[in-house]
Design a protein around this motif. Structure first.
Motif, mmCIF file in Angstrom:
data_model
loop_
_atom_site.group_PDB
_atom_site.id
_atom_site.type_symbol
_atom_site.label_atom_id
_atom_site.label_comp_id
_atom_site.label_asym_id
_atom_site.label_seq_id
_atom_site.Cartn_x
_atom_site.Cartn_y
_atom_site.Cartn_z
ATOM 1 N N PHE A 173 51.135 14.724 94.464
ATOM 2 C CA PHE A 173 52.021 15.738 95.033
ATOM 3 C C PHE A 173 51.095 16.805 95.599
ATOM 4 O O PHE A 173 50.537 17.600 94.829
ATOM 5 C CB PHE A 173 52.937 16.337 93.963
ATOM 6 C CG PHE A 173 53.851 15.330 93.318
ATOM 7 C CD1 PHE A 173 55.010 14.906 93.953
ATOM 8 C CD2 PHE A 173 53.548 14.798 92.067
ATOM 9 C CE1 PHE A 173 55.847 13.973 93.358
ATOM 10 C CE2 PHE A 173 54.380 13.866 91.470
ATOM 11 C CZ PHE A 173 55.532 13.454 92.117
ATOM 12 N N VAL A 216 47.850 17.725 93.704
ATOM 13 C CA VAL A 216 47.938 17.244 92.317
ATOM 14 C C VAL A 216 48.044 15.723 92.277
ATOM 15 O O VAL A 216 48.974 15.138 92.837
ATOM 16 C CB VAL A 216 49.176 17.852 91.592
ATOM 17 C CG1 VAL A 216 49.294 17.318 90.175
ATOM 18 C CG2 VAL A 216 49.096 19.364 91.595
ATOM 19 N N ALA A 247 49.146 12.953 90.239
ATOM 20 C CA ALA A 247 49.986 12.778 89.041
ATOM 21 C C ALA A 247 49.724 11.421 88.390
ATOM 22 O O ALA A 247 49.640 11.311 87.168
ATOM 23 C CB ALA A 247 51.461 12.916 89.419
ATOM 24 N N PRO A 294 49.709 13.526 76.777
ATOM 25 C CA PRO A 294 49.960 14.970 76.746
ATOM 26 C C PRO A 294 50.777 15.413 77.959
ATOM 27 O O PRO A 294 50.920 14.668 78.935
ATOM 28 C CB PRO A 294 48.549 15.575 76.794
ATOM 29 C CG PRO A 294 47.696 14.531 77.399
ATOM 30 C CD PRO A 294 48.306 13.201 77.061
ATOM 31 N N SER A 295 51.287 16.617 77.887
ATOM 32 C CA SER A 295 52.098 17.167 78.965
ATOM 33 C C SER A 295 51.323 17.132 80.285
ATOM 34 O O SER A 295 50.138 17.465 80.335
ATOM 35 C CB SER A 295 52.458 18.603 78.591
ATOM 36 O OG SER A 295 53.226 19.150 79.610
ATOM 37 N N GLY A 296 52.000 16.682 81.342
ATOM 38 C CA GLY A 296 51.397 16.702 82.675
ATOM 39 C C GLY A 296 50.498 15.515 82.972
ATOM 40 O O GLY A 296 49.847 15.481 84.019
ATOM 41 N N CYS A 297 50.467 14.492 82.105
ATOM 42 C CA CYS A 297 49.545 13.371 82.336
ATOM 43 C C CYS A 297 50.133 12.320 83.277
ATOM 44 O O CYS A 297 49.470 11.342 83.592
ATOM 45 C CB CYS A 297 49.135 12.724 81.011
ATOM 46 S SG CYS A 297 50.459 11.755 80.266
ATOM 47 N N GLY A 298 51.393 12.513 83.699
ATOM 48 C CA GLY A 298 51.962 11.590 84.696
ATOM 49 C C GLY A 298 52.968 10.593 84.147
ATOM 50 O O GLY A 298 53.338 9.645 84.840
ATOM 51 N N LYS A 299 53.467 10.812 82.941
ATOM 52 C CA LYS A 299 54.390 9.851 82.325
ATOM 53 C C LYS A 299 55.707 9.777 83.094
ATOM 54 O O LYS A 299 56.175 8.698 83.446
ATOM 55 C CB LYS A 299 54.688 10.256 80.862
ATOM 56 C CG LYS A 299 53.473 10.457 79.994
ATOM 57 C CD LYS A 299 53.847 10.846 78.582
ATOM 58 C CE LYS A 299 54.525 12.208 78.436
ATOM 59 N NZ LYS A 299 53.665 13.364 78.679
ATOM 60 N N THR A 300 56.320 10.950 83.323
ATOM 61 C CA THR A 300 57.625 10.959 83.992
ATOM 62 C C THR A 300 57.500 10.448 85.412
ATOM 63 O O THR A 300 58.356 9.699 85.892
ATOM 64 C CB THR A 300 58.217 12.384 83.972
ATOM 65 O OG1 THR A 300 58.434 12.742 82.611
ATOM 66 C CG2 THR A 300 59.528 12.466 84.722
ATOM 67 N N THR A 301 56.412 10.805 86.088
ATOM 68 C CA THR A 301 56.216 10.322 87.455
ATOM 69 C C THR A 301 56.136 8.795 87.452
ATOM 70 O O THR A 301 56.727 8.130 88.310
ATOM 71 C CB THR A 301 54.948 10.950 88.071
ATOM 72 O OG1 THR A 301 55.059 12.367 87.973
ATOM 73 C CG2 THR A 301 54.780 10.546 89.519
ATOM 74 N N GLU A 306 61.839 10.886 77.467
ATOM 75 C CA GLU A 306 61.904 11.781 76.296
ATOM 76 C C GLU A 306 63.290 11.710 75.644
ATOM 77 O O GLU A 306 63.964 12.720 75.493
ATOM 78 C CB GLU A 306 61.603 13.229 76.720
ATOM 79 C CG GLU A 306 60.223 13.451 77.287
ATOM 80 C CD GLU A 306 59.174 13.808 76.240
ATOM 81 O OE1 GLU A 306 59.522 13.835 75.049
ATOM 82 O OE2 GLU A 306 58.021 14.013 76.633
HETATM 83 P P1 ATP Z 1 55.623 16.317 80.575
HETATM 84 O O1 ATP Z 1 55.344 15.610 79.269
HETATM 85 O O2 ATP Z 1 55.224 17.759 80.535
HETATM 86 O O3 ATP Z 1 56.977 16.057 81.118
HETATM 87 P P2 ATP Z 1 54.431 14.247 82.258
HETATM 88 O O4 ATP Z 1 53.314 13.517 81.606
HETATM 89 O O5 ATP Z 1 55.747 13.575 82.314
HETATM 90 O O6 ATP Z 1 54.548 15.696 81.643
HETATM 91 P P3 ATP Z 1 54.657 14.455 85.128
HETATM 92 O O7 ATP Z 1 55.987 15.143 85.067
HETATM 93 O O8 ATP Z 1 54.646 13.060 85.577
HETATM 94 O O9 ATP Z 1 53.908 14.576 83.723
HETATM 95 O O10 ATP Z 1 53.704 15.341 86.065
HETATM 96 C C1 ATP Z 1 52.360 14.985 86.350
HETATM 97 C C2 ATP Z 1 51.769 16.042 87.262
HETATM 98 O O11 ATP Z 1 52.413 16.003 88.545
HETATM 99 C C3 ATP Z 1 51.953 17.466 86.760
HETATM 100 O O12 ATP Z 1 50.806 18.218 87.091
HETATM 101 C C4 ATP Z 1 53.176 17.951 87.524
HETATM 102 O O13 ATP Z 1 53.129 19.358 87.667
HETATM 103 C C5 ATP Z 1 53.024 17.236 88.839
HETATM 104 N N1 ATP Z 1 54.333 16.948 89.476
HETATM 105 C C6 ATP Z 1 55.293 16.131 88.993
HETATM 106 N N2 ATP Z 1 56.347 16.073 89.847
HETATM 107 C C7 ATP Z 1 56.048 16.884 90.889
HETATM 108 C C8 ATP Z 1 56.728 17.258 92.100
HETATM 109 N N3 ATP Z 1 57.946 16.752 92.407
HETATM 110 N N4 ATP Z 1 56.117 18.134 92.916
HETATM 111 C C9 ATP Z 1 54.894 18.615 92.636
HETATM 112 N N5 ATP Z 1 54.180 18.300 91.521
HETATM 113 C C10 ATP Z 1 54.749 17.458 90.657
#
Ligand code: ATP
Length: 352
Positions: A21, A24, A26, A45-52, A166
């Motif tokens: 993104f 970033v 992801a 951990p938070s922000g490691c890209g799981k949800t993406t 989650e």
């Molecule tokens: P969490 O456990 O906090 O939900 P995560 O492991 O699921 O985190 P993601 O939500 O996949 O992490 O995000 C991974 C990275 O991509 C983060 O730095 C997030 O800020 C960034 N990111 C995710 N979606 C977007 C978007 N639509 N636009 C910009 N940046 C994004």
């Protein structure tokens, strides 16, 4: 069956998946095989890209590179993109995303279009243990029941794979353990390839058949819960999954020597190594163990948790290690004890 055995057919296969993104990154070249019919936790951990990653699999985001196969069918890659609605993926979101103005049956039936098959809706509610509650509105249900409605809605369309983001984080601590167990049983019964996202180590280890530990957009290690916990691939995975002691060791003549005793050198290490041992793999006692080398140590502190206690000790080298034992007997600062390695320990080559 162990993860990685060649006769496991993948319900989900991800190769070289990338998504940025702007600046970033992801998801950064993520590879993952989830065996057909198994439950996989994406843990990190938070922000490691799981949800993406989950959103890429669902078709809610387009990857910059990489391929996605679901049940052997390519849905992304080689210039091909199957739209989200044709991927036959069920999703359960963190907030359940139920319609408040519709009753439970209508919420579940929504996944089947305009004229939902009532028998299918009833069967899905039965599957999740909510038979007979179809006429209730979501606000008349507990958090755990709402979660099961979301699960029924995801299951009713007979998906090829189920993705859960989650799914337990909205439940209070008391309810969470029970709901986790219920959901695990339902998914196992359905034999449906499932991937759930969590940053909670205990949740991943207790619910999943396969745990993929994710860091900075890549899978650091994938394996059974026992594998990733007891035989972490590297120090980062070891530390992320729980408390661990790292002791300097040396590989000689078929064994590994460290301050707390000797271990077999199964992997043929040579030279300096690190011995990784979890607090519950260490034992302490007033008597020396009859069958192995032990070391003298002094108790520095102790935290009592009822079912167990964490005892901090100083070794002759000055190193401080933690030992987790049952809640009795009580140890006290200043106690002199014997300490030895009793459970599994992992050996990694020393970082240069
Ligand atoms: P969490 O456990 O906090 O939900 P995560 O492991 O699921 O985190 P993601 O939500 O996949 O992490 O995000 C991974 C990275 O991509 C983060 O730095 C997030 O800020 C960034 N990111 C995710 N979606 C977007 C978007 N639509 N636009 C910009 N940046 C994004």
């Amino acid at each position: 069956m162990e993860y990685g055995e060649s006769n496991l057919s993948p319900g989900l296969r991800l190769r070289g998946l990338r998504k940025s993104f702007g600046e970033v990154v992801a998801v950064d070249g993520l590879d993952l095989d989830v065996p057909e019919g198994s439950i996989c936790a994406l843990l990190g951990p938070s922000g490691c890209g799981k949800t993406t990653t989950l959103r890429l699999v669902a078709g809610l985001e387009r990857p910059d590179a990489g391929t996605i196969e679901i049940g052997g069918a390519l849905v992304t890659g080689d210039g091909r993109t199957v739209p989200a609605e044709r991927r036959r993926i069920g999703m359960v979101f963190q907030d359940y995303a139920l319609f408040p103005h519709m009753d439970v049956a209508a919420n579940v039936g929504y996944a089947l279009g305009r004229r939902p098959d009532r028998a299918k809706v009833a069967a899905a509610l039965e599957t999740v243990g909510l038979g007979g509650l179809g006429k209730r509105n979501p606000h008349e249900l507990s958090g755990g029941q709402q979660q099961r409605v979301a699960l029924a809605r995801a299951l009713v369309a007979e998906p090829r794979a189920l993705l859960l983001d989650e799914p337990f984080s909205n439940l209070d601590a008391g309810l969470r353990a029970r709901v986790r167990e219920e959901v695990r049983e339902i998914l196992a019964e359905q034999k449906l390839t499932s991937v759930f996202v969590t940053h909670d180590q205990e949740e991943a280890l207790s619910v999943a058949d396969v745990v993929a530990v994710v860091n900075e957009g890549r899978v650091e290690q994938v394996g059974t819960p026992e594998d990733v916990y007891s035989r972490p691939a590297n120090r980062w995975v070891a530390g992320f999954l729980g408390e661990i002691e790292v002791l300097p060791g040396r590989a000689t003549d078929g064994r590994i020597e460290c301050e707390l005793g000797n271990l077999p050198n199964r992997e043929g290490h040579s030279g300096d190594v690190d011995v990784l041992v979890r607090p519950e793999s260490l034992a302490i006692g007033t008597l020396e163990p009859p069958d192995r080398r032990s070391q003298k140590a002094t108790v520095l502190s102790r935290s009592f948790f009822g079912h167990d206690q964490m005892v901090e000790l100083e070794l002759p080298s000055g190193s401080v290690v933690k030992v987790r034992r049952l809640g009795f007997p009580a140890w006290h600062p200043g106690d002199r004890v014997n300490i030895w390695i009793e459970g599994p320990a992992d050996v990694l080559a020393r970082d240069p």
